[in-house]
Design an enzyme around this catalytic site. Structure first.
Site, PDB file in Angstrom:
ATOM      1  N   ASP A 154       0.713  -1.608  -0.581  1.00  0.00           N
ATOM      2  CA  ASP A 154       0.070   0.083  -0.380  1.00  0.00           C
ATOM      3  C   ASP A 154       1.357   1.292  -0.023  1.00  0.00           C
ATOM      4  OD1 ASP A 154      -1.851   1.828   0.200  1.00  0.00           O
ATOM      5  OD2 ASP A 154      -2.376   1.338   2.494  1.00  0.00           O
ATOM      6  N   VAL A 155       1.020   1.927  -0.583  1.00  0.00           N
ATOM      7  CA  VAL A 155       1.899   2.878  -1.131  1.00  0.00           C
ATOM      8  C   VAL A 155       1.685   4.629  -0.059  1.00  0.00           C
ATOM      9  CG1 VAL A 155       2.630   2.611  -3.432  1.00  0.00           C
ATOM     10  CG2 VAL A 155       0.981   3.997  -3.407  1.00  0.00           C
ATOM     11  N   TYR A 176      -7.507  15.019  -9.542  1.00  0.00           N
ATOM     12  CA  TYR A 176      -6.779  13.666 -10.074  1.00  0.00           C
ATOM     13  C   TYR A 176      -5.223  14.549 -10.750  1.00  0.00           C
ATOM     14  CZ  TYR A 176      -5.249  10.327 -13.374  1.00  0.00           C
ATOM     15  OH  TYR A 176      -4.731   9.326 -14.583  1.00  0.00           O
TER      16      TYR A 176
END
Length: 261
Positions: free
Chosen positions: A61-62, A152
């Site tokens: 999980d970054v 985003y």
């Protein structure tokens, strides 16, 4: 071509789509890979398909520095070196109108897409300095031009600026940082939107959306010694969508809604 013979890469979000195409390309060119994914079973399965000699699957999980550090340690422990990091993890996780987006959702988007890539770079840098390695980050055309998805897009634009600054800082140590900016790519993320890719095809002068292999080819170039004198740059791989007028309506709505309403 055997451009990755004797070299080792970590690729994030590599169990499907663009990431999977990247690890396959690296192994096909002689390299070894650490296949990371948020889903451990998917990471292990993708690595098994590549063969134990060439690949190791690790859950990452970054948004967790502990996970990222463990993946780097796994690469060194298994293969003895690290030459390339491909930052592919991320995604558009905010669906509200930009004027309605909460601070918490802004933080979630930036933590996954921008800070997540930064964590991977920070963990890998000591090893990349030793090998004079490099980082390729998968951004988006959304980080270059206005295609919507404001939060985003901001995170993806941040990846580009971050990579330019890292390139200037670590260039004297022989470490390169580049970015690939894809347009629309046919990945499983589109499976829940039947017909969307066919509609989006009309935006592209080359008459099709991208395939994961299109992006993998660009990553393989920038990540290899063929690009030894290229750093701090962004390579759009986007079928020509940046060459003409944007057909998406980004005009403001008649009535703006704010988070306080």
């Amino acid at each position: 071509m055997r451009r990755f013979e004797g070299k080792v890469a970590i690729v994030t979000a590599a169990a499907q789509g663009i990431g999977q195409a990247v690890v396959r390309r690296i192994v096909a060119e002689g390299g070894a890979v650490v296949v990371t994914d948020l889903r451990e079973d998917a990471a292990l399965a993708a690595a098994a398909d590549l063969g134990a000699q060439h690949a190791l699957g690790v859950k990452v999980d970054v948004t967790s520095r502990t996970d990222v550090d463990a993946a780097v340690a796994a690469a060194i422990g298994r293969f003895g070196r690290l030459d390339l990091v491909v930052n592919n993890a991320g995604g558009c996780i905010v669906t509200s109108m930009p004027e309605d987006t909460s601070a918490e959702d802004w933080h979630r988007q930036l933590d996954l897409t921008l800070v997540g890539a930064a964590r991977c770079i920070q963990a890998a840098i000591p090893h990349l300095v030793k090998t004079r390695g490099n980082v390729v980050t998968i951004s988006s055309v959304n980080g270059i031009a206005a295609f919507g998805n404001v939060e985003y897009a901001a995170a993806k634009a941040g990846q580009i600026a971050m990579s330019q600054n890292y390139a200037a800082r670590y260039g004297p140590l022989g470490v390169r940082f580049n970015v690939v900016a894809p347009g629309t790519v046919r990945t499983p993320n589109w499976d829940s939107q039947p017909g969307a890719l066919e509609t989006l095809t009309a935006m592209y002068p080359l008459g099709r959306v991208g395939e994961p292999e299109d992006i993998a080819a660009a990553v393989a170039f920038l990540g290899s010694d063929d690009a030894a004198w290229i750093t701090g740059h962004t390579l759009p791989v986007e079928g020509g969508v940046l060459t003409g007028p944007n057909p998406i309506d980004l005009s403001p709505p008649d009535t703006l809604h704010t988070a306080s309403q």
